[in-house]
Design an enzyme around this catalytic site. Structure first.
Site, short mmCIF file in Angstrom:
data_model
loop_
_atom_site.label_atom_id
_atom_site.label_comp_id
_atom_site.label_asym_id
_atom_site.label_seq_id
_atom_site.Cartn_x
_atom_site.Cartn_y
_atom_site.Cartn_z
N SER A 38 -9.76 -0.44 7.14
CA SER A 38 -8.84 -0.50 5.72
C SER A 38 -8.06 -1.67 5.31
CB SER A 38 -8.34 0.78 5.72
OG SER A 38 -8.83 1.53 6.03
N LYS A 40 0.88 -1.11 -0.03
CA LYS A 40 0.00 0.03 0.54
C LYS A 40 0.83 1.22 -0.12
CE LYS A 40 -3.64 1.56 2.84
NZ LYS A 40 -4.84 1.55 4.13
N SER A 73 -9.24 1.92 3.07
CA SER A 73 -9.06 2.37 2.34
C SER A 73 -7.50 1.54 1.53
CB SER A 73 -8.08 3.46 2.59
OG SER A 73 -6.81 3.20 3.75
#
Ligand code: GLN
Length: 483
Positions: free
Chosen positions: A177, A78, A153
């Site tokens: 997330s 990420k 996210s």
């Protein structure tokens, strides 16, 4: 060659160790999948241009598997986790092109464990969102249905797994997330106990809530990844001075005698009936394997969303003060007018959701309101944690609940309604407020869309989550592509 990209980490490690495949072949297979699928999905913000070279080096050096437990495996990371040789943007214009001077601790451990960083994945700006639509660089789409969001996210990481672009991925979880996008994409993701995994080099959103979380297409692969990234770190004072567990062995231990609580408040109004059915079917599977089910209550659950959105925004407003055009990333406006420069930089560099959070958080912390909002939220946070600790003290080993109230929603469906978006985290944020570990596991589909359950454990109870998760995964509806 792209069949290699469909295999789990465990299977790939077997092939690599028996020399039936090389790291270069595996990396190329994943890159080929990215080439095929990512123009539609947009999971990656940047690919590592040195990935093939790193794979070749691994093939030449062939370190002992004991020293390199993830030897030769590509990992999607990420883009709010620092990588010293790749830009780290947090999905924000304000950090566009920012190349960090060092790796995050988790990335250093990955590389030391033989893994290859395949690329950096898309996210809601600074982790603020539940759909990956808040990225400044365009949304990611759900590989199971391109009209739908992958969740957020960490939507890019979970979409990369679901589309078979990588066997392993890292996300981060401040309020759901890792787990919510794992549920939406039909993959497995862990939010570790606060302190289990170092936050050093994870760009801070809500420092008392944030954890890096491992994700993969099977419970066992998540166990493999956690074992490499976890553990105390002198660079993070909140990392716990604890030895790690044997997570892979836990996956084979079964659930005989385990007490599994079903929290009543997580099965109420607003829960999609298909999700409820699938989670209850997972509970029955645990029961068939010898677990005991019981209904439990977490009475303060209804206060979790307001409490989270006070604590998380307050911490974010303070953490994001550093993006001022001086120290990091972009600068806009006239350098000779300092305040004007701050204002122009932040106006141009930050997106609307990030600005909303900074304003909410600054308000909650401001003189005169601090006690009424932030102070009160901290007190409710204690009550929320106590709810869980009581249930564990009463003898529950783990809790089983839905991960999300609904299956993946359509792009655009909630983007004009921040409150509706915030409610998609109704089952996940409490776990961060309480600092507990939780494992999201797929439990089937409805109309082809993935449904997810989460197992919640006491502090540092990750082994139990793997025990139960590995059983749930064996149900016919589970994803279980093996490893
Ligand atoms: N969706 C939640 C939020 O918007 C959680 C985000 C996260 O865990 N990073 O804050």
């Amino acid at each position: 060659m792209s069949e290699l990209s469909a295999l789990g980490a465990g299977q790939l490690l077997g092939l690599l160790q028996r020399r039936q495949a090389s790291a270069l072949e595996v990396t190329r297979a994943c890159l080929a999948r990215v080439g095929e699928a990512d123009p539609d999905v947009h999971a990656f913000l940047e690919l590592n241009p040195r990935a093939e070279d790193e794979a070749r080096r691994f093939d030449r050096e062939r370190p002992d598997p004991a020293d390199a437990p993830l030897g030769g495996l590509p990992v999607a990371v990420k883009d709010n986790i620092l990588t010293r040789d790749l830009a780290t943007t947090c999905g924000s214009r304000i950090l566009e092109g920012f190349v960090p001077p060092r790796d995050a601790t988790v990335v250093r451990r990955l590389r030391r464990g033989g893994a290859i960083v395949l690329g950096k994945t898309n996210l809601d700006e600074f982790g603020m969102g539940s759909s990956t639509e808040n990225s400044a660089f365009g949304p990611t789409r759900n590989p199971r249905d391109l009209e739908r969001v992958p969740g957020g996210s960490s939507g890019g990481s979970m979409a990369a797994l679901a589309a078979r672009m990588a066997p392993l991925a890292l996300g981060s979880d401040t309020g759901g997330s890792v787990r919510q996008p794992a549920a939406f994409c039909g993959v497995v993701g862990l939010k570790p106990t606060y302190g289990r995994v170092s936050r050093s080099g994870l760009v801070a959103f809500g420092s008392s809530l944030d954890q890096v979380g491992p994700a993969a297409r099977s419970v066992r692969d998540v166990a493999r990844l956690l074992a490499v990234i976890e553990g105390p770190d002198p660079a993070d004072a909140t990392s716990a001075p604890l030895a790690g567990g044997d997570y892979l062995a836990a996956c084979d231990r079964g659930v005989r005698g385990m007490r599994v609580g079903l929290p009543r408040e997580y099965f109420g109004a607003g829960l999609d009936p298909a999700i409820e059915r699938a989670v209850r079917a997972a509970a029955e599977r645990l029961e068939r394997d010898g677990a005991r089910l019981e209904e439990v209550s977490l009475p303060h659950t209804e206060y979790a969303i307001p409490t989270y959105y006070l604590v998380a925004t307050a911490e974010a407003s303070s953490n994001l003060a550093r993006y001022d055009g001086v120290r990091y990333g972009r600068r806009a406006g006239d350098d000779r007018d300092l305040l004007g420069m701050y204002r122009s930089t932040r106006a141009a560099g930050l997106g609307p959701e990030v600005k909303r959070r900074i304003m909410l958080g600054t308000y909650a912390l401001s003189a005169g309101y601090h006690d009424a909002f932030y102070g009160k939220a901290q007190r409710v946070r204690t009550l929320l944690r106590r709810d869980f600790m009581q249930v564990f003290e009463d003898g529950c080993d783990v809790l089983l609940a839905p991960t999300t109230p609904t299956p993946p929603f359509r792009l655009g469906e909630k983007s004009d309604d921040p409150l509706a978006m915030y409610l998609s985290d109704v089952y996940t944020v409490t776990i961060n407020l309480a600092g507990l570990p939780a494992l999201a596991v797929p439990v089937g589909t409805t109309d082809g869309l993935p449904l997810g359950a989460q197992l919640i454990g006491p502090p540092f109870g990750e082994e139990r989550l793997f025990q139960a998760g590995a059983v749930i995964e064996q149900t016919p509806a589970g994803v279980g592509d093996g490893s």
